[in-house]
Design an enzyme around this catalytic site. Structure first.
Site, PDB file in Angstrom:
ATOM      1  N   GLY A 280       0.844  -1.188   0.000  1.00 58.31           N
ATOM      2  CA  GLY A 280       0.000   0.000   0.000  1.00 58.31           C
ATOM      3  C   GLY A 280       0.878   1.235   0.000  1.00 58.31           C
ATOM      4  O   GLY A 280       1.035   1.940  -0.997  1.00 58.31           O
ATOM      5  N   ARG A 281       1.521   1.453   1.147  1.00 55.67           N
ATOM      6  CA  ARG A 281       2.370   2.622   1.337  1.00 55.67           C
ATOM      7  C   ARG A 281       3.429   2.767   0.239  1.00 55.67           C
ATOM      8  O   ARG A 281       3.684   3.864  -0.249  1.00 55.67           O
ATOM      9  CB  ARG A 281       3.075   2.481   2.696  1.00 55.67           C
ATOM     10  CG  ARG A 281       3.824   3.698   3.170  1.00 55.67           C
ATOM     11  CD  ARG A 281       4.637   3.357   4.424  1.00 55.67           C
ATOM     12  NE  ARG A 281       3.845   2.734   5.462  1.00 55.67           N
ATOM     13  CZ  ARG A 281       3.087   3.409   6.318  1.00 55.67           C
ATOM     14  NH1 ARG A 281       3.043   4.705   6.271  1.00 55.67           N
ATOM     15  NH2 ARG A 281       2.389   2.771   7.239  1.00 55.67           N
ATOM     16  N   CYS A 346      -8.208  21.733  18.581  1.00 54.94           N
ATOM     17  CA  CYS A 346      -8.060  21.906  20.026  1.00 54.94           C
ATOM     18  C   CYS A 346      -7.705  20.604  20.708  1.00 54.94           C
ATOM     19  O   CYS A 346      -8.512  20.006  21.429  1.00 54.94           O
ATOM     20  CB  CYS A 346      -9.325  22.523  20.599  1.00 54.94           C
ATOM     21  SG  CYS A 346      -9.477  24.214  20.019  1.00 54.94           S
TER      22      CYS A 346
END
Ligand SMILES: *Cc1c(COP(=O)(O)O)cnc(C)c1O
Length: 420
Positions: A280-281, A346
């Site tokens: 994949g990567r 946040c």
């Protein structure tokens, strides 16, 4: 190698300026290079060409980047697909990938997912438990079909990578223990509707050493011999994915696909099986960047905070598994500076990096996170009511929007709640 480079002192993807893309598509935006994807697909296919008996199949792990246009490009480049949900199966088929080039992995396939994939056709279900095999048997029997399957073996090998992307040790949820393979295969073979012809392993991701892979493959080889001795006709060995990609200077250098191919040939020489691979990567990681604009620079105690308009909701890898991304200015100033790069979300986890030396940039300037083509856009969320980032595909000197920025209200899907 990738196709992101400086032209007239500004970063381009192939022949297209990233400044031009930011001006037209806004930021944050994922930008993918077609030429880089094509190249990686070709390198991987060449690396394993001739290995095993019959045509090896490189089945791209769709989860790394499931964008329909990316899938279509990779399908044209000759790749099959490794899918982990019926959504990915449908996308692979819609992208024109033939059923006999698709394998279906994952521990939680439902009976409905199995039924649709079986009816639509596929090369193999990679089954991860005896319980799953029983469900698949029931589904197949109901359709009067034989479901092609192989058990995923958990070889109990540590991949030497981050714990959150390790999948092949005994305390991971994946696969069946090697010690159970003989009994489970025997039991599966006795059930109606199951054609057990494969075995598979996948031990983790971003591996920077061949050793754990070789160890896992050797265990698989021993198992294939034992299964055959027991009368099981194993024809397919799926060796999974996991090969790491280079992240630039100062980062661990992974083995090349060529070195991987040589190791595979050596270890599998007498297996007499067809070989499958699920990268994949390796295919898409370095084919993508996340293009983002500096909102402001805030003074900090250790170093200034570079606050950018991409957040952990857009690129989760640093927060999720401490992933490293090289960061570059789109228009490098040549003056270096140490900064902390953070997003607007946040959460303290919304930190891409601390104390990073990079080119000096100011509010309004563009920067990129490199190696963002895999596990980038697909892991994004609308947290903090932020839109999903846009995605752009570049091909030579042309580019196209391949995912519109998705408004957070569109993600909700329901405008008026209908109470039951
Ligand atoms: C995620 C995954 C892959 C791909 O891993 P990469 O590290 O991207 O090569 C392959 N096979 C399975 C079963 C996976 O879960």
């Amino acid at each position: 190698m990738d196709h992101f480079h400086l032209v007239d002192r500004a970063l381009h993807c192939e022949g297209v300026s990233l400044e031009a893309i930011a001006a037209a598509a806004g930021t944050p935006t994922y930008v993918y290079s077609s030429a880089t994807m094509d190249r990686h697909a070709a390198v991987m296919q060449q690396a394993v060409a001739g290995a095993g008996s019959g045509e090896p199949l490189v089945a791209y792990a769709v989860k790394a980047n499931p964008n329909a246009h990316v899938l279509a490009r990779l399908g044209k480049a000759g790749l099959g697909a490794d899918v982990v949900s019926i959504g990915e199966y449908r996308r692979a088929r819609a992208a024109g990938i033939a059923p006999e080039r698709i394998v279906f992995s994952g521990v939680g396939k439902t009976a409905e997912e199995m039924a649709e994939a079986l009816a639509g056709g596929l090369l193999q279900f990679n089954v991860e438990s005896m319980e799953e095999a029983r469900t698949l048997s029931a589904v197949a029997a109901e359709q009067g079909r034989a479901a092609p399957m192989g058990f995923r073996i958990n070889p109990d090998v540590s991949a030497g990578t981050h714990a959150k992307i390790t999948t092949g040790t005994a305390d991971n949820k994946f696969g069946i223990a090697a010690g159970d393979a003989l009994t489970f295969t025997r039991e599966a073979a006795s059930l109606p509707g199951l054609a057990v012809h494969g075995v598979t392993v996948h031990i983790g991701s971003q591996l920077v050493s061949l050793e754990p892979l070789e160890q896992a493959f050797r265990r698989l080889g021993e198992l294939i011999a034992a299964l055959r001795e027991d009368g099981c006709d194993i024809r397919i060995a799926d060796l999974g994915g996991g090969l790491g990609v280079p992240h630039g200077p100062g980062q661990p250098e992974p083995p090349s696909p060529e070195a991987y191919g040589h190791m595979v040939r050596r270890v599998t020489a007498d297996w007499n099986t067809r070989l499958l691979f699920e990268p994949g990567r390796l295919i898409v990681g370095n084919a993508g960047v996340l293009l983002t604009r500096v909102v402001r620079v805030k003074p900090g105690v250790r170093a200034p905070w570079l606050i950018v308009d991409a957040g952990m909701n857009d690129l989760m890898r640093p927060a999720l598994y401490d992933a490293y991304h090289r960061i570059e200015a789109v228009r490098p100033s040549g003056v270096s500076q140490v900064v902390n790069v953070v997003g607007p979300v946040c959460e303290t986890g919304d930190t891409f990096t601390m104390d990073r030396e990079m080119d000096r940039v100011e509010a309004g300037d563009l920067i990129v996170f490199r190696t963002a083509g895999a596990y980038g856009a697909t892991l994004s969320s609308g947290y903090n009511s932020r839109p999903l980032a846009a995605e752009v595909l570049v091909d030579g000197d042309r580019w196209a929007l391949i995912r519109r920025r998705v408004d957070p209200d569109a993600l909700a899907g329901v405008e008026t709640a209908e109470w039951q």
